[in-house]
Design a protein around this motif. Structure first.
Motif, mmCIF file in Angstrom:
data_model
loop_
_atom_site.group_PDB
_atom_site.id
_atom_site.type_symbol
_atom_site.label_atom_id
_atom_site.label_comp_id
_atom_site.label_asym_id
_atom_site.label_seq_id
_atom_site.Cartn_x
_atom_site.Cartn_y
_atom_site.Cartn_z
ATOM 1 N N SER A 129 37.616 -30.719 4.419
ATOM 2 C CA SER A 129 38.351 -31.702 5.403
ATOM 3 C C SER A 129 39.882 -31.437 5.051
ATOM 4 N N ILE A 130 40.642 -31.917 6.115
ATOM 5 C CA ILE A 130 42.252 -32.083 5.976
ATOM 6 C C ILE A 130 42.394 -33.385 6.580
ATOM 7 N N LEU A 131 43.007 -34.208 5.538
ATOM 8 C CA LEU A 131 43.669 -35.601 5.944
ATOM 9 C C LEU A 131 44.934 -35.603 6.368
ATOM 10 N N TRP A 132 45.447 -35.779 7.509
ATOM 11 C CA TRP A 132 47.007 -36.044 7.612
ATOM 12 C C TRP A 132 47.254 -37.251 8.043
ATOM 13 N N ARG A 133 48.137 -37.878 7.061
ATOM 14 C CA ARG A 133 48.579 -39.290 7.161
ATOM 15 C C ARG A 133 47.443 -40.383 7.136
ATOM 16 N N GLY A 134 46.322 -40.066 6.113
ATOM 17 C CA GLY A 134 45.114 -40.939 6.162
ATOM 18 C C GLY A 134 44.163 -40.490 7.160
ATOM 19 N N GLU A 135 44.338 -39.815 8.183
ATOM 20 C CA GLU A 135 43.439 -39.509 9.190
ATOM 21 C C GLU A 135 42.938 -38.204 8.989
ATOM 22 N N GLU A 136 41.455 -37.878 9.424
ATOM 23 C CA GLU A 136 40.811 -36.373 9.357
ATOM 24 C C GLU A 136 41.375 -35.722 10.551
ATOM 25 N N THR A 137 42.028 -34.625 10.492
ATOM 26 C CA THR A 137 41.825 -33.577 11.427
ATOM 27 C C THR A 137 41.093 -32.718 11.732
ATOM 28 N N VAL A 138 40.954 -32.750 13.055
ATOM 29 C CA VAL A 138 39.849 -31.732 13.606
ATOM 30 C C VAL A 138 40.530 -30.613 14.275
ATOM 31 N N LEU A 139 40.452 -29.670 13.432
ATOM 32 C CA LEU A 139 41.487 -28.364 13.681
ATOM 33 C C LEU A 139 41.053 -27.738 15.114
ATOM 34 N N ARG A 167 42.213 -28.995 20.565
ATOM 35 C CA ARG A 167 43.255 -28.901 20.909
ATOM 36 C C ARG A 167 44.447 -29.797 20.988
ATOM 37 N N ARG A 168 43.895 -31.266 21.340
ATOM 38 C CA ARG A 168 44.992 -32.353 21.171
ATOM 39 C C ARG A 168 45.212 -32.548 19.637
ATOM 40 N N GLU A 169 44.052 -32.476 18.628
ATOM 41 C CA GLU A 169 44.605 -32.753 17.377
ATOM 42 C C GLU A 169 45.539 -31.650 16.895
ATOM 43 N N LEU A 170 45.338 -30.435 17.302
ATOM 44 C CA LEU A 170 46.258 -29.615 16.962
ATOM 45 C C LEU A 170 47.805 -29.571 17.503
ATOM 46 N N ALA A 171 47.847 -29.806 18.379
ATOM 47 C CA ALA A 171 49.171 -30.327 19.263
ATOM 48 C C ALA A 171 49.654 -31.503 18.137
ATOM 49 N N ARG A 172 49.083 -32.558 18.072
ATOM 50 C CA ARG A 172 49.730 -33.551 17.285
ATOM 51 C C ARG A 172 50.083 -33.119 15.961
ATOM 52 N N LEU A 173 49.185 -32.364 15.360
ATOM 53 C CA LEU A 173 49.605 -31.761 13.983
ATOM 54 C C LEU A 173 50.636 -31.116 13.784
ATOM 55 N N ARG A 174 50.855 -29.980 14.914
ATOM 56 C CA ARG A 174 51.949 -29.076 14.910
ATOM 57 C C ARG A 174 53.176 -30.014 15.118
ATOM 58 N N ARG A 175 53.270 -31.021 15.653
ATOM 59 C CA ARG A 175 54.503 -31.685 15.890
ATOM 60 C C ARG A 175 55.191 -32.196 14.550
ATOM 61 N N ASP A 176 54.158 -32.484 13.587
ATOM 62 C CA ASP A 176 54.468 -32.979 12.260
ATOM 63 C C ASP A 176 54.711 -31.940 11.265
ATOM 64 N N VAL A 177 53.921 -30.731 11.502
ATOM 65 C CA VAL A 177 53.877 -29.703 10.391
ATOM 66 C C VAL A 177 54.265 -28.383 10.998
ATOM 67 N N GLN A 178 55.056 -27.763 10.463
ATOM 68 C CA GLN A 178 55.783 -26.414 10.797
ATOM 69 C C GLN A 178 55.686 -25.284 9.638
ATOM 70 N N MET A 179 55.801 -24.243 10.094
ATOM 71 C CA MET A 179 55.732 -23.121 8.952
ATOM 72 C C MET A 179 56.825 -22.195 9.039
ATOM 73 N N ILE A 180 57.227 -21.870 7.896
ATOM 74 C CA ILE A 180 58.274 -20.779 7.688
ATOM 75 C C ILE A 180 57.466 -19.367 7.363
ATOM 76 N N PHE A 181 57.524 -18.173 7.901
ATOM 77 C CA PHE A 181 56.664 -17.175 7.753
ATOM 78 C C PHE A 181 57.398 -16.059 6.802
#
Length: 347
Positions: A88-98, A101-115
């Motif tokens: 499981s992955i908990l983001w800010r106390g809530e489990e994220t269902v990867l 699509r809606r969960e991913l959109a919400r997560l990617r507003r808060d989490v970004q990546m540098i490659f």
């Protein structure tokens, strides 16, 4: 909900921003060899196996290990770029269902990546302005064009670039400049957590120091949390607050920077640190190096029990039994996955 809106489950400032529990990533691959047939059962690559850790607000967690240990796979799995097998992955106390699509959109507003590869991660057909503006346009389509351009220009200035870079293309920049563009693109949407997937490994040493210093400055300025993936222990030491050591998809040790570098408990951590060169030739010649025997096992067929036991200088028969749990060894700080961790004394 915007990227920085309050959350009812995160009233405690000390609560983890990201909590990962038993995260597992497996891949099915065709078996190699002359006897492999199209209908033969597929093999399973155990890239990440039951990894648990957390990232707190405003801190940097360094993720280190040899090439192929699962660092990048773990980082990509956190934001849905790699499918998760279990955990499981908990983001800010809530489990994220990867998978949603809606969960991913919400997560990617808060989490970004540098490659890792600064040039390959930028679209060569887009200008720098378009590249940096793209995440903001995706997450904030309501922003007017003039305001969008102003934010892009401000972010470029924050990472050490200028307004005249806006109409240029990635091939016109050096590797260090391209990585600055990548950092600007990651930060333009005001994320809370930035996953840095070996962001300096493709750069010269002097440029590495500039990028690390830039990330530290931006972290303080923007109150960011960082997950910094690297195989260079010196770079990780310079930027991290806590360090997670991985080997063959599993956690070997996790603790504060001072504990991991000053008093490592796992034999693998000690071997990694002994391989880091020192700038003083006299000190380097006087050091004793812990050499590991054998080769890294295949993730298709990892050893039973402790996955490190086939190369461990402290291995005993019991190491081939159950997989050691990642647990604390009081009074020493941190956690370690080794049944003999308490037997070692660096002093």
């Amino acid at each position: 909900m915007t990227a920085h809106s309050p959350h009812k489950n995160v009233e405690d400032a000390d609560a983890p921003l990201l909590s990962v529990e038993d995260l597992t990533v497996h891949f099915s691959v065709a078996r190699a060899g002359r006897r492999a047939l199209p209908w033969s059962p597929k093999a399973t690559v155990r890239a990440v196996e039951r990894v648990s850790f957390d990232v707190r607000r405003g801190e940097t967690v360094g993720l280190v290990g040899e090439s192929g240990c699962g660092k990048s796979t773990l980082a990509r799995a956190l934001i849905g770029l790699v499918p998760v097998t279990g955990g499981s992955i908990l983001w800010r106390g809530e489990e994220t269902v990867l998978g949603a699509r809606r969960e991913l959109a919400r997560l990617r507003r808060d989490v970004q990546m540098i490659f890792q590869d600064p040039l390959a991660s930028l679209d060569p057909r887009m200008t720098i302005e378009q590249i940096v503006a793209e995440p903001l346009k995706a997450h904030r389509p309501d922003i007017a064009r003039a305001e969008l351009r102003r934010r892009v220009q401000t972010m470029l200035e924050r990472v050490g670039l200028n307004a005249y870079h806006l109409p240029r293309y990635p091939h016109e920049f050096s590797g260090g400049q391209c990585q600055r563009v990548g950092i600007a693109r990651a930060l333009i949407s005001e994320p809370r957590l930035v996953i840095c997937d070996e962001p300096v490994s493709a750069l010269d040493v002097s440029i590495q120091a500039q990028i690390v210093n830039l990330l530290r400055d931006l972290q303080r300025e923007l109150s960011l949390s960082l997950l910094f993936v690297a195989h260079d222990l010196a770079v990780v030491k310079a930027i991290s607050h806590r360090v997670l050591v991985m080997y063959l998809g599993r956690v070997m040790e996790f603790g504060t920077k001072e504990a991991v570098y000053g008093e490592p408990m796992h034999p693998y951590t000690r071997a990694l640190l002994s391989a880091v060169p020192t700038p003083d030739p006299a000190v380097e010649r006087a050091r004793s190096h812990l050499l590991l025997r054998g080769e890294i096992p295949s993730p298709l067929d990892p050893p039973s029990g402790c996955v490190f036991r086939t190369r461990c200088p402290q291995a005993i028969d019991a190491c081939a039994g159950d997989v050691p749990a990642v647990r604390a060894w009081p009074p020493r700080p941190g956690k370690v996955a080794c049944i003999r961790a308490g037997e070692h004394d660096r002093r």
